[in-house]
Design an enzyme around this catalytic site. Structure first.
Site, PDB file in Angstrom:
ATOM      1  CG  ASN A  67     -26.651 -29.651 -27.447  1.00  0.00           C
ATOM      2  OD1 ASN A  67     -27.053 -30.661 -27.844  1.00  0.00           O
ATOM      3  ND2 ASN A  67     -27.264 -28.718 -26.695  1.00  0.00           N
TER       4      ASN A  67
ATOM      5  N   GLY B 263     -20.911 -20.835 -29.193  1.00  0.00           N
ATOM      6  CA  GLY B 263     -20.214 -19.664 -29.067  1.00  0.00           C
ATOM      7  C   GLY B 263     -20.407 -19.230 -27.662  1.00  0.00           C
TER       8      GLY B 263
ATOM      9  N   GLY C 227     -31.217 -22.283 -27.750  1.00  0.00           N
ATOM     10  CA  GLY C 227     -31.970 -22.817 -26.756  1.00  0.00           C
ATOM     11  C   GLY C 227     -33.250 -22.353 -26.291  1.00  0.00           C
TER      12      GLY C 227
ATOM     13  CD  GLU D 290     -23.157 -18.450 -31.235  1.00  0.00           C
ATOM     14  OE1 GLU D 290     -22.077 -18.331 -31.269  1.00  0.00           O
ATOM     15  OE2 GLU D 290     -23.785 -19.323 -30.954  1.00  0.00           O
TER      16      GLU D 290
HETATM   17  N1  COA Z   1     -27.862 -32.114 -15.621  1.00  0.00           N
HETATM   18  C1  COA Z   1     -28.434 -33.172 -16.708  1.00  0.00           C
HETATM   19  N2  COA Z   1     -29.157 -32.445 -17.839  1.00  0.00           N
HETATM   20  C2  COA Z   1     -29.577 -31.282 -17.633  1.00  0.00           C
HETATM   21  C3  COA Z   1     -29.220 -30.361 -16.536  1.00  0.00           C
HETATM   22  C4  COA Z   1     -28.077 -30.925 -15.595  1.00  0.00           C
HETATM   23  N3  COA Z   1     -27.641 -29.912 -14.744  1.00  0.00           N
HETATM   24  N4  COA Z   1     -29.716 -29.087 -16.865  1.00  0.00           N
HETATM   25  C5  COA Z   1     -30.602 -29.038 -17.876  1.00  0.00           C
HETATM   26  N5  COA Z   1     -30.390 -30.454 -18.174  1.00  0.00           N
HETATM   27  C6  COA Z   1     -31.258 -30.938 -19.344  1.00  0.00           C
HETATM   28  C7  COA Z   1     -32.617 -30.669 -19.376  1.00  0.00           C
HETATM   29  O1  COA Z   1     -33.587 -31.717 -18.717  1.00  0.00           O
HETATM   30  C8  COA Z   1     -33.015 -30.892 -20.837  1.00  0.00           C
HETATM   31  O2  COA Z   1     -33.245 -32.269 -21.132  1.00  0.00           O
HETATM   32  P1  COA Z   1     -34.307 -32.998 -22.106  1.00  0.00           P
HETATM   33  O3  COA Z   1     -33.896 -32.329 -23.498  1.00  0.00           O
HETATM   34  O4  COA Z   1     -34.195 -34.348 -21.895  1.00  0.00           O
HETATM   35  O5  COA Z   1     -35.554 -32.345 -21.569  1.00  0.00           O
HETATM   36  C9  COA Z   1     -31.672 -30.451 -21.734  1.00  0.00           C
HETATM   37  O6  COA Z   1     -30.802 -30.432 -20.671  1.00  0.00           O
HETATM   38  C10 COA Z   1     -31.996 -28.933 -22.234  1.00  0.00           C
HETATM   39  O7  COA Z   1     -32.286 -28.258 -21.233  1.00  0.00           O
HETATM   40  P2  COA Z   1     -33.401 -26.964 -21.210  1.00  0.00           P
HETATM   41  O8  COA Z   1     -33.781 -26.553 -19.933  1.00  0.00           O
HETATM   42  O9  COA Z   1     -34.572 -27.344 -22.405  1.00  0.00           O
HETATM   43  O10 COA Z   1     -32.358 -25.821 -21.717  1.00  0.00           O
HETATM   44  P3  COA Z   1     -32.211 -25.490 -23.307  1.00  0.00           P
HETATM   45  O11 COA Z   1     -32.622 -25.719 -24.501  1.00  0.00           O
HETATM   46  O12 COA Z   1     -31.875 -23.860 -23.146  1.00  0.00           O
HETATM   47  O13 COA Z   1     -30.772 -26.045 -23.452  1.00  0.00           O
HETATM   48  C11 COA Z   1     -28.068 -26.225 -22.992  1.00  0.00           C
HETATM   49  C12 COA Z   1     -29.682 -25.848 -22.667  1.00  0.00           C
HETATM   50  C13 COA Z   1     -27.241 -25.941 -21.753  1.00  0.00           C
HETATM   51  C14 COA Z   1     -28.035 -27.711 -23.183  1.00  0.00           C
HETATM   52  C15 COA Z   1     -28.011 -25.400 -24.369  1.00  0.00           C
HETATM   53  O14 COA Z   1     -28.218 -24.027 -24.003  1.00  0.00           O
HETATM   54  C16 COA Z   1     -26.457 -25.656 -24.671  1.00  0.00           C
HETATM   55  O15 COA Z   1     -26.330 -26.621 -25.241  1.00  0.00           O
HETATM   56  N6  COA Z   1     -25.417 -24.768 -24.422  1.00  0.00           N
HETATM   57  C17 COA Z   1     -24.170 -24.573 -24.909  1.00  0.00           C
HETATM   58  C18 COA Z   1     -23.754 -23.956 -26.127  1.00  0.00           C
HETATM   59  C19 COA Z   1     -24.044 -22.614 -26.114  1.00  0.00           C
HETATM   60  O16 COA Z   1     -24.270 -21.952 -24.872  1.00  0.00           O
HETATM   61  N7  COA Z   1     -24.226 -21.682 -27.172  1.00  0.00           N
HETATM   62  C20 COA Z   1     -24.574 -20.658 -26.843  1.00  0.00           C
HETATM   63  C21 COA Z   1     -24.273 -20.013 -28.362  1.00  0.00           C
HETATM   64  S1  COA Z   1     -24.975 -20.794 -29.526  1.00  0.00           S
END
Ligand code: COA
Length: 506
Positions: free
Chosen positions: A385, A389, A272, A295
């Site tokens: 998503n 990991g 992200g 990862e």
């Molecule tokens: N409630 C609803 N939506 C939320 C939110 C909340 N509390 N916080 C963030 N979002 C939304 C953002 O608005 C954004 O939406 P959009 O795509 O419509 O603009 C989306 O989530 C992604 O957020 P962003 O701030 O762009 O962060 P990111 O690209 O870094 O993604 C996660 C954040 C949490 C979704 C992403 O890191 C993830 O899937 N993490 C879980 C998996 C993981 O941690 N893997 C790590 C090892 S691979």
């Protein structure tokens, strides 16, 4: 592939008998039958099988069939979207990040098993989930004895190929043959008689540079030239830069206190935009000779290499923007002594992460006043998503750090809430929380001590008084180890559902 000189193909398919098994994507896709379980390569858009799944989707337009699809993690080339639209996916694991598939999951049309990335092949190996009929694995070469040399990710490909009844190889000529030698395929033995995995440092090599498979199992080789999909990485913004600043200040303080030295401990950074920006921030930090035990390697890894800050990176995949992919893959030979790609059950192995003392930096959707983290579910119900990991690292890290912007959707959503609507990482797995407003160090604090620190340092000012009010009333009216007013805990989430915003109407 008539334009590919035969000598090129011979150099890439060194096992002579296998040269007769070249097939078209359509011929390979036709092998896959309704109800089968398929294990495909691909980890965060890197090294995915590209031609066969798209041919499967085309075939589904003529002939309905549904499969269980396992991968390493998310796929590129809109493969999840295309397979979803074609109605091919009955069941999907362990991770995805595609909006169309996400919507189908949330409509209940595709069963999604959201799994720690280190666990899928452990369950396969021990027969706890259904066995794989076909593994479809992208490769840059096949060795003399049929070994598969993976491309830009290893993911779950090695165990998929070893455990599958049959294997289809997608030989991708667009990848540099210089990728050979970058991989370290170590496969843990069956439990309970497994011996320790001999990875004792980020740069340890414990296995072979290819996936050992019986060549008889390779039933088709599809030659492709499709490049990996480029990562879409936004540049750092004011918030992510502030988050990186808080984190770097904290790490400097840890050095001053003698808990770390200036080379830090091995670093992991999640997928992200936020995690990538935080890592980029280390380019201007005073730290040096950094190592990664992660990862996914994103652009930021190579920024750190070019800045002379990083000495070694171990991961399971490389997911780069097109600008960085051009630069890195043209010159991949130069990285051979700086990089290793491992199976994800090794890159994410809890025991290794604990032993190496990894500093894990992952992104939260939301966290609560006691430090519980939700990384996966919007409003407690809808999948984003998957946990990926993050759990493998968070529970076992030397320092388990979660970062988030303090608000989402223009301020309508606070990322700091009274109680998270879904828990991926419990308060026991979380050491440090960071937003653009500051950093909360939860180590050694009881829940009643954590709440004021989180509210004061991490919450957006617009929501701070509301959170303090909730916490104060929870303490005075209910008390307990972790004070909550249960009939109110989810009010913020309910308000967002009803009005679109967590902010009470004035
Ligand atoms: N409630 C609803 N939506 C939320 C939110 C909340 N509390 N916080 C963030 N979002 C939304 C953002 O608005 C954004 O939406 P959009 O795509 O419509 O603009 C989306 O989530 C992604 O957020 P962003 O701030 O762009 O962060 P990111 O690209 O870094 O993604 C996660 C954040 C949490 C979704 C992403 O890191 C993830 O899937 N993490 C879980 C998996 C993981 O941690 N893997 C790590 C090892 S691979």
């Amino acid at each position: 592939m008539s334009h590919v000189p035969p000598t090129d193909l011979e150099a890439r398919i060194r096992c002579k008998p296998l040269r007769d098994r070249i097939a078209t994507p359509e011929e390979a896709a036709a092998l896959i039958k309704d109800g089968m379980t398929i294990g495909m390569s691909g980890f965060t858009k890197a090294g995915d099988a590209k031609a066969v799944p798209l041919a499967m989707a085309e075939r589904a337009a003529r002939e309905k069939f549904r499969i269980t699809l396992m991968t390493g993690a998310s796929l590129g080339h809109d493969i999840d979207k295309t397979l979803t639209e074609a109605g091919v996916l009955a069941r999907r694991l362990p991770f995805q990040s595609d909006p169309v598939l996400r919507a189908a999951i949330n409509r209940g049309e595709v069963m999604f098993i959201d799994q720690h990335l280190s666990e899928t092949v452990e369950q396969l190996r021990s027969g706890q989930i259904s066995p794989i009929d076909y593994a479809v694995v992208e490769a840059v070469a096949i060795t003399d004895d049929g070994g598969i040399v993976p491309s830009t990710s290893v993911g779950n490909s090695a165990s998929f190929a070893i455990l599958a009844k049959k294997v289809i190889v997608e030989l991708n000529l667009s990848h540099s043959p210089e990728l050979e030698g970058l991989h370290d395929i170590f496969i843990p033995a069956k439990r309970p008689s497994r011996t320790p995995i001999p990875v004792v440092a980020c740069d340890s090599r414990a296995g072979s540079p290819y996936i050992p498979v019986d060549p008889e199992k390779i039933v088709a080789i599809v030659v492709t030239e499709k490049e990996d999909s480029a990562a879409r990485i936004s540049p750092p913004d004011a918030e992510t830069t502030a988050i990186a600043g808080h984190l770097i200040g904290f790490l400097e303080e840890e050095v001053r206190k003698g808990r770390l030295d200036m080379t830090l401990n091995p670093l992991q950074a999640g997928i992200g935009v936020i995690a990538n920006s935080v890592l980029s921030g280390l380019v201007d930090s005073p730290f040096h000779d950094l190592r990664m035990y992660s990862e996914v390697l994103q652009d930021s890894t190579f920024e750190l290499f070019e800045a002379g800050k990083l000495s070694f990176a171990s991961a399971s995949s490389m997911t780069l923007s097109s600008a960085w992919a051009d630069r890195v893959f043209r010159n991949i030979g130069a990285y051979k002594d700086k990089l290793v790609l491992r199976p994800q059950e090794v890159s994410n192995h809890p025991e290794i992460i604990r032993r190496l003392g990894v500093i894990g930096i992952n992104t939260a959707l939301e966290f609560d006043i006691y430090g519980n983290v939700n990384s996966t579910h919007v409003g407690g119900t809808d999948m984003m998503n998957g946990i990926g990991g993050s759990g493998d690292f968070a529970r076992n890290a030397f320092l388990s750090i979660f970062v988030a912007k303090s608000v989402a959707k223009g301020g309508a959503i606070s990322s700091v809430v009274p109680m998270v609507s879904h828990v991926d990482h419990t308060e026991h797995d979380v050491d440090i929380l960071v937003t653009e407003h500051g950093l909360a160090d939860l180590r050694g604090l009881a829940p009643r001590e954590r709440a004021p620190v989180i509210i004061e340092n991490c919450c957006h000012p617009a929501y701070r008084a509301l959170l303090s009010d909730y916490f104060g009333r929870a303490v005075s009216t209910r008390g307990g180890q972790t004070p909550h007013i249960l009939e109110e805990s989810f009010d913020w989430h309910v308000r967002r559902l009803k009005t679109g915003s967590m902010m009470p109407v004035a």
